[in-house]
Design an enzyme around this catalytic site. Structure first.
Site, short mmCIF file in Angstrom:
data_model
loop_
_atom_site.label_atom_id
_atom_site.label_comp_id
_atom_site.label_asym_id
_atom_site.label_seq_id
_atom_site.Cartn_x
_atom_site.Cartn_y
_atom_site.Cartn_z
N LYS A 32 0.85 -1.20 0.00
CA LYS A 32 0.00 0.00 0.00
C LYS A 32 0.88 1.24 0.00
O LYS A 32 1.78 1.38 0.83
CB LYS A 32 -0.88 0.00 1.24
CG LYS A 32 -1.83 1.18 1.30
CD LYS A 32 -2.80 1.04 2.46
CE LYS A 32 -2.32 1.63 3.75
NZ LYS A 32 -2.05 3.07 3.74
N ASP A 64 -13.31 15.25 -2.48
CA ASP A 64 -13.40 16.61 -3.04
C ASP A 64 -14.69 16.68 -3.84
O ASP A 64 -15.49 15.74 -3.82
CB ASP A 64 -12.16 16.87 -3.92
CG ASP A 64 -11.80 18.36 -3.97
OD1 ASP A 64 -12.71 19.19 -4.07
OD2 ASP A 64 -10.59 18.68 -3.91
N PRO A 66 -17.22 16.34 -6.95
CA PRO A 66 -17.21 15.25 -7.94
C PRO A 66 -16.31 15.50 -9.15
O PRO A 66 -15.56 14.62 -9.57
CB PRO A 66 -18.69 15.15 -8.34
CG PRO A 66 -19.43 15.58 -7.11
CD PRO A 66 -18.60 16.68 -6.51
N ASN A 67 -16.36 16.71 -9.69
CA ASN A 67 -15.58 16.98 -10.90
C ASN A 67 -14.07 16.82 -10.66
O ASN A 67 -13.35 16.25 -11.49
CB ASN A 67 -15.90 18.39 -11.41
CG ASN A 67 -15.21 18.68 -12.72
OD1 ASN A 67 -15.42 17.96 -13.71
ND2 ASN A 67 -14.36 19.68 -12.75
N THR A 68 -13.62 17.29 -9.52
CA THR A 68 -12.18 17.20 -9.19
C THR A 68 -11.77 15.74 -8.98
O THR A 68 -10.72 15.30 -9.44
CB THR A 68 -11.89 18.04 -7.92
OG1 THR A 68 -12.25 19.38 -8.19
CG2 THR A 68 -10.42 17.97 -7.52
N THR A 122 -10.32 3.79 10.94
CA THR A 122 -10.13 2.88 12.08
C THR A 122 -9.52 3.61 13.29
O THR A 122 -9.46 3.06 14.38
CB THR A 122 -9.26 1.66 11.70
OG1 THR A 122 -8.14 2.13 10.94
CG2 THR A 122 -10.04 0.67 10.89
N GLN A 193 -4.56 3.88 16.43
CA GLN A 193 -5.75 3.14 16.00
C GLN A 193 -6.70 2.91 17.17
O GLN A 193 -6.26 2.69 18.29
CB GLN A 193 -5.33 1.78 15.41
CG GLN A 193 -4.45 1.88 14.16
CD GLN A 193 -5.24 2.25 12.91
OE1 GLN A 193 -6.38 2.69 12.98
NE2 GLN A 193 -4.61 2.08 11.75
N GLY A 213 0.68 -2.23 8.87
CA GLY A 213 1.76 -1.28 8.69
C GLY A 213 2.87 -1.47 9.69
O GLY A 213 3.72 -2.36 9.56
N ARG A 214 2.82 -0.64 10.74
CA ARG A 214 3.95 -0.54 11.67
C ARG A 214 4.37 -1.85 12.31
O ARG A 214 5.55 -2.02 12.60
CB ARG A 214 3.62 0.52 12.73
CG ARG A 214 3.64 1.93 12.16
CD ARG A 214 2.91 2.92 13.02
NE ARG A 214 1.47 2.77 12.91
CZ ARG A 214 0.59 3.62 13.46
NH1 ARG A 214 1.02 4.64 14.14
NH2 ARG A 214 -0.71 3.42 13.30
O1 C5P Z 1 0.61 0.98 11.09
P1 C5P Z 1 -0.81 0.53 10.92
O2 C5P Z 1 -0.94 -0.98 10.83
O3 C5P Z 1 -1.76 1.15 11.92
O4 C5P Z 1 -1.19 1.09 9.48
C1 C5P Z 1 -2.49 1.10 8.96
C2 C5P Z 1 -2.47 1.70 7.59
O5 C5P Z 1 -3.79 1.70 7.07
C3 C5P Z 1 -2.00 3.16 7.53
O6 C5P Z 1 -1.25 3.30 6.33
C4 C5P Z 1 -3.26 3.98 7.44
O7 C5P Z 1 -3.08 5.15 6.68
C5 C5P Z 1 -4.20 3.02 6.72
N1 C5P Z 1 -5.62 3.21 6.99
C6 C5P Z 1 -6.16 3.09 8.25
N2 C5P Z 1 -7.51 3.26 8.46
C7 C5P Z 1 -8.32 3.51 7.43
C8 C5P Z 1 -7.80 3.62 6.14
C9 C5P Z 1 -6.43 3.44 5.96
O8 C5P Z 1 -5.42 2.83 9.21
N3 C5P Z 1 -9.62 3.62 7.62
#
Ligand code: C5P
Length: 238
Positions: A32, A64, A66-68, A122, A193, A213-214
């Protein structure tokens, strides 16, 4: 898409991504690219990662008029990512415009990227939603409402937490994608989160994909960590 583990490459530069991916050489991942990386590196990072054989979720969360959004999506479609997204709170007309843009930007004979909508982040709690957005229903109701709107607009699915995935599947069907971030093992810190769930619960809830992610990117041994996550997520060591 089915049962994918998507690694969130939340890095500030292409060089950091390159370092992170070194131990993964030869593996085809689903990654991602979010705002942090895309705003620094631009479209070239998409091309580089595609060249390595990775599937791409371009997580720019468009919101934003719709057009953009339509014009922006037309441009993004040319990058040939697998998955892109918008915020459902932008409205049905905006989501339809996103799809029109994607279709217009997809080359003849090519495949339109799948498009999903963020329902409630989230990182948002029930309390925050009630007090800051003045939405006076339960978080699950708000997420289901946004998911229904997203499906009505013709999109392919939503970003939601694991906690809402079941009710979305029940109401909107199994082919409507549920992509879930906020995944943590019991030993992980939630950080920013709020609506977190374990990979085991995600698997039992039948979500389409998890975003991690992390817990992987900041671990001492990212490859080992990824393999451990895959074992839990899929029951196989990939
Ligand atoms: O590090 P972590 O596992 O919390 O990363 C979650 C990833 O998912 C981040 O890149 C965050 O931008 C993305 N994300 C999220 N919640 C959402 C949409 C995307 O945490 N609703």
């Amino acid at each position: 898409m089915d049962n994918s583990l998507i690694i969130a490459l939340d890095f500030a530069s292409g060089r950091e991504v390159e370092n992170f991916l070194k131990p993964f050489e030869g593996r085809e991942l689903f990654v991602k690219i979010g705002m942090e990386l895309f705003y620094q590196e631009g479209p070239s990072i998409v091309y580089q990662l595609k060249e390595l054989g990775h599937r791409i979720f371009l997580d720019l969360k468009l919101h934003d008029i719709p057009n953009t959004v339509k014009s922006a999506m037309k441009g993004l479609a040319r990058l040939q990512c697998d998955l892109v997204n918008v915020h459902a709170s932008g409205g049905k007309e905006m989501m339809q415009a996103a799809l029109e843009g994607l279709e217009a930007g997809t080359a003849a004979g090519g495949e339109r990227p799948e498009c999903i909508a963020v329902t409630q982040l989230t990182s948002t709690s029930q309390e925050q939603m009630n007090q800051e957005q003045l939405i006076h229903v339960s978080l699950q109701e708000s997420v289901l409402h946004y998911a229904t709107l997203t499906k009505d607009a013709g999109l392919d699915g939503v970003v939601c937490s694991v906690w809402e995935a079941g009710v979305i599947r029940e109401n909107l069907g199994n082919s409507f994608l549920t992509v879930c971030p906020g995944i943590r093992r019991p030993e992980d810190h939630p950080q920013d989160q709020k609506r977190i769930a374990t990979p085991e619960l995600a698997r039992c809830s039948g979500v389409s994909a998890i975003v991690v992610g992390r817990s992987i990117t900041k671990s001492r041994d990212p490859l080992k960590s990824y393999q451990q996550w895959m074992e839990v997520w899929k029951g196989v060591n990939k």
